[in-house]
Design a protein around this motif. Structure first.
Motif, PDB file in Angstrom:
ATOM      1  N   ARG A 137       0.823  -1.213   0.000  1.00 30.77           N
ATOM      2  CA  ARG A 137       0.000   0.000   0.000  1.00 30.77           C
ATOM      3  C   ARG A 137       0.857   1.263   0.000  1.00 30.77           C
ATOM      4  N   HIS A 138       1.950   1.252   0.750  1.00 32.41           N
ATOM      5  CA  HIS A 138       2.779   2.451   0.900  1.00 32.41           C
ATOM      6  C   HIS A 138       4.040   2.425   0.032  1.00 32.41           C
ATOM      7  N   LEU A 139       4.175   1.386  -0.805  1.00 31.93           N
ATOM      8  CA  LEU A 139       5.326   1.244  -1.706  1.00 31.93           C
ATOM      9  C   LEU A 139       6.653   1.317  -0.952  1.00 31.93           C
ATOM     10  N   ARG A 140       6.779   0.458   0.066  1.00 32.26           N
ATOM     11  CA  ARG A 140       7.994   0.406   0.877  1.00 32.26           C
ATOM     12  C   ARG A 140       8.510  -1.039   0.915  1.00 32.26           C
ATOM     13  N   PRO A 141       9.820  -1.212   1.107  1.00 37.31           N
ATOM     14  CA  PRO A 141      10.368  -2.570   1.196  1.00 37.31           C
ATOM     15  C   PRO A 141      10.134  -3.191   2.568  1.00 37.31           C
ATOM     16  N   VAL A 142      10.113  -4.492   2.600  1.00 34.00           N
ATOM     17  CA  VAL A 142      10.029  -5.270   3.846  1.00 34.00           C
ATOM     18  C   VAL A 142      10.985  -6.442   3.705  1.00 34.00           C
ATOM     19  N   ALA A 143      11.754  -6.705   4.750  1.00 34.62           N
ATOM     20  CA  ALA A 143      12.664  -7.847   4.734  1.00 34.62           C
ATOM     21  C   ALA A 143      12.151  -8.921   5.686  1.00 34.62           C
ATOM     22  N   VAL A 144      12.289 -10.160   5.268  1.00 29.30           N
ATOM     23  CA  VAL A 144      11.944 -11.321   6.087  1.00 29.30           C
ATOM     24  C   VAL A 144      13.220 -12.144   6.220  1.00 29.30           C
ATOM     25  N   ALA A 145      13.501 -12.606   7.434  1.00 29.97           N
ATOM     26  CA  ALA A 145      14.728 -13.387   7.642  1.00 29.97           C
ATOM     27  C   ALA A 145      14.476 -14.547   8.588  1.00 29.97           C
ATOM     28  N   PHE A 146      15.137 -15.658   8.312  1.00 27.31           N
ATOM     29  CA  PHE A 146      15.205 -16.786   9.227  1.00 27.31           C
ATOM     30  C   PHE A 146      16.628 -16.829   9.761  1.00 27.31           C
ATOM     31  N   VAL A 147      16.764 -17.002  11.070  1.00 25.57           N
ATOM     32  CA  VAL A 147      18.085 -17.005  11.712  1.00 25.57           C
ATOM     33  C   VAL A 147      18.214 -18.268  12.549  1.00 25.57           C
ATOM     34  N   ASP A 148      19.356 -18.923  12.436  1.00 26.68           N
ATOM     35  CA  ASP A 148      19.642 -20.112  13.235  1.00 26.68           C
ATOM     36  C   ASP A 148      21.001 -19.889  13.903  1.00 26.68           C
ATOM     37  N   VAL A 149      21.061 -20.059  15.213  1.00 26.20           N
ATOM     38  CA  VAL A 149      22.295 -19.870  15.968  1.00 26.20           C
ATOM     39  C   VAL A 149      22.630 -21.184  16.650  1.00 26.20           C
ATOM     40  N   VAL A 150      23.834 -21.702  16.377  1.00 27.27           N
ATOM     41  CA  VAL A 150      24.218 -23.016  16.882  1.00 27.27           C
ATOM     42  C   VAL A 150      25.615 -22.992  17.481  1.00 27.27           C
ATOM     43  N   VAL A 151      25.930 -24.062  18.208  1.00 26.79           N
ATOM     44  CA  VAL A 151      27.259 -24.322  18.746  1.00 26.79           C
ATOM     45  C   VAL A 151      27.682 -25.671  18.180  1.00 26.79           C
ATOM     46  N   GLY A 152      28.964 -25.836  17.888  1.00 23.57           N
ATOM     47  CA  GLY A 152      29.439 -27.161  17.508  1.00 23.57           C
ATOM     48  C   GLY A 152      29.574 -27.418  16.040  1.00 23.57           C
ATOM     49  N   VAL A 153      29.655 -26.426  15.206  1.00 27.55           N
ATOM     50  CA  VAL A 153      29.868 -26.658  13.782  1.00 27.55           C
ATOM     51  C   VAL A 153      31.351 -26.954  13.604  1.00 27.55           C
ATOM     52  N   PRO A 154      31.787 -27.895  12.785  1.00 27.74           N
ATOM     53  CA  PRO A 154      31.065 -28.622  11.767  1.00 27.74           C
ATOM     54  C   PRO A 154      30.519 -29.976  12.207  1.00 27.74           C
ATOM     55  N   ASP A 155      30.762 -30.385  13.424  1.00 22.89           N
ATOM     56  CA  ASP A 155      30.301 -31.708  13.859  1.00 22.89           C
ATOM     57  C   ASP A 155      28.779 -31.758  13.897  1.00 22.89           C
ATOM     58  N   GLU A 156      28.237 -31.923  15.068  1.00 25.96           N
ATOM     59  CA  GLU A 156      26.790 -31.933  15.213  1.00 25.96           C
ATOM     60  C   GLU A 156      26.377 -30.657  15.915  1.00 25.96           C
ATOM     61  N   PRO A 157      25.831 -29.694  15.157  1.00 27.75           N
ATOM     62  CA  PRO A 157      25.463 -28.430  15.780  1.00 27.75           C
ATOM     63  C   PRO A 157      24.289 -28.587  16.742  1.00 27.75           C
ATOM     64  N   THR A 158      24.343 -27.850  17.831  1.00 25.00           N
ATOM     65  CA  THR A 158      23.224 -27.798  18.771  1.00 25.00           C
ATOM     66  C   THR A 158      22.850 -26.340  18.948  1.00 25.00           C
ATOM     67  N   ARG A 159      21.574 -26.105  19.133  1.00 30.48           N
ATOM     68  CA  ARG A 159      21.099 -24.733  19.300  1.00 30.48           C
ATOM     69  C   ARG A 159      21.411 -24.248  20.708  1.00 30.48           C
ATOM     70  N   ILE A 160      21.698 -22.964  20.825  1.00 22.28           N
ATOM     71  CA  ILE A 160      21.987 -22.386  22.134  1.00 22.28           C
ATOM     72  C   ILE A 160      20.684 -21.989  22.812  1.00 22.28           C
ATOM     73  N   ALA A 161      20.794 -21.574  24.061  1.00 23.92           N
ATOM     74  CA  ALA A 161      19.620 -21.137  24.815  1.00 23.92           C
ATOM     75  C   ALA A 161      18.932 -19.991  24.080  1.00 23.92           C
ATOM     76  N   PRO A 162      17.644 -20.114  23.819  1.00 20.84           N
ATOM     77  CA  PRO A 162      16.946 -19.087  23.047  1.00 20.84           C
ATOM     78  C   PRO A 162      16.886 -17.727  23.741  1.00 20.84           C
ATOM     79  N   GLU A 163      16.997 -17.709  25.060  1.00 18.20           N
ATOM     80  CA  GLU A 163      16.933 -16.434  25.782  1.00 18.20           C
ATOM     81  C   GLU A 163      18.073 -15.512  25.372  1.00 18.20           C
ATOM     82  N   MET A 164      19.243 -16.078  25.111  1.00 20.39           N
ATOM     83  CA  MET A 164      20.412 -15.292  24.728  1.00 20.39           C
ATOM     84  C   MET A 164      20.187 -14.601  23.378  1.00 20.39           C
ATOM     85  N   VAL A 165      19.671 -15.349  22.406  1.00 14.51           N
ATOM     86  CA  VAL A 165      19.392 -14.782  21.091  1.00 14.51           C
ATOM     87  C   VAL A 165      18.262 -13.768  21.194  1.00 14.51           C
TER      88      VAL A 165
END
Length: 194
Positions: free
Chosen positions: A70-98
């Protein structure tokens, strides 16, 4: 004129859906345990991170795209994943920190959510590709300042460059995130325009 009237009606409808969802959330009991109805959490917030949940995020994407159209403006959408342990088996960190880093980085007009699968999702209003990259980079730097063993992957798509509706933007962001995960280091990938 008819297209504009239809867009205005869509924005009103989505705004009413968001307002109704917020009213429902305010009426829910506040306890340590989430209310579960037919296998789904009731309410608009993820109980672990305090961010919005996936249901709210998907409604917010549609509402923000309608307003952007309606207002001719851009919008960005993003998916973010934060992990520990790459390249082995990554595990996600506590979500509160992110969640804390997102809350300190994003503007009031932006939306941050934690999805059911543990990833984070963002809707950045009035933000083109480069603004979205810079925002995610600020989050990455803030996280890196707290822990040096984290890896942040992100996939970004923007209206109107990568799609004209919420479903297409989400799909494009997901494809970009998959591309970012192929790297064993921090990576922000932007969707490829058609």
């Amino acid at each position: 004129v008819q297209a504009r009237m239809a867009a205005e009606e869509a924005v009103r409808s989505l705004g009413e859906q968001l307002a109704d969802a917020q009213r429902r959330s305010a009426q829910l009991p506040t306890s340590a345990d989430p209310v579960v109805i037919e296998g789904r959490r009731e309410g608009l917030n993820d109980p672990t991170s305090g961010l919005y949940n996936e249901e709210y995020f998907r409604a917010a994407v549609d509402a923000r795209i309608a307003a952007a159209r309606r207002h001719l403006r851009p919008v960005a959408v993003a998916f973010v994943d934060v992990v520990v342990g790459v390249p082995d088996e990554p595990t996600r960190i506590a979500p509160e920190m992110v969640a804390d880093c997102l809350a300190r980085t994003l503007r009031d007009s932006d939306t941050a959510a934690r999805l059911d699968d543990g990833r984070f999702a963002l809707v950045l209003e009035d933000t083109p590709e480069n603004g979205a990259i810079w925002t995610i980079e600020r989050v990455r730097r803030m996280l890196a300042g707290q822990r040096d063993d984290l890896t942040l992957w992100a996939g970004v798509s923007c209206y109107p460059a990568h799609g004209f509706d919420g479903g297409e933007l989400l799909r494009q962001a997901d494809v970009a995130l998959t591309g970012a995960r192929e790297w064993h280091q921090d990576r922000i990938e932007v969707a490829v325009g058609d």
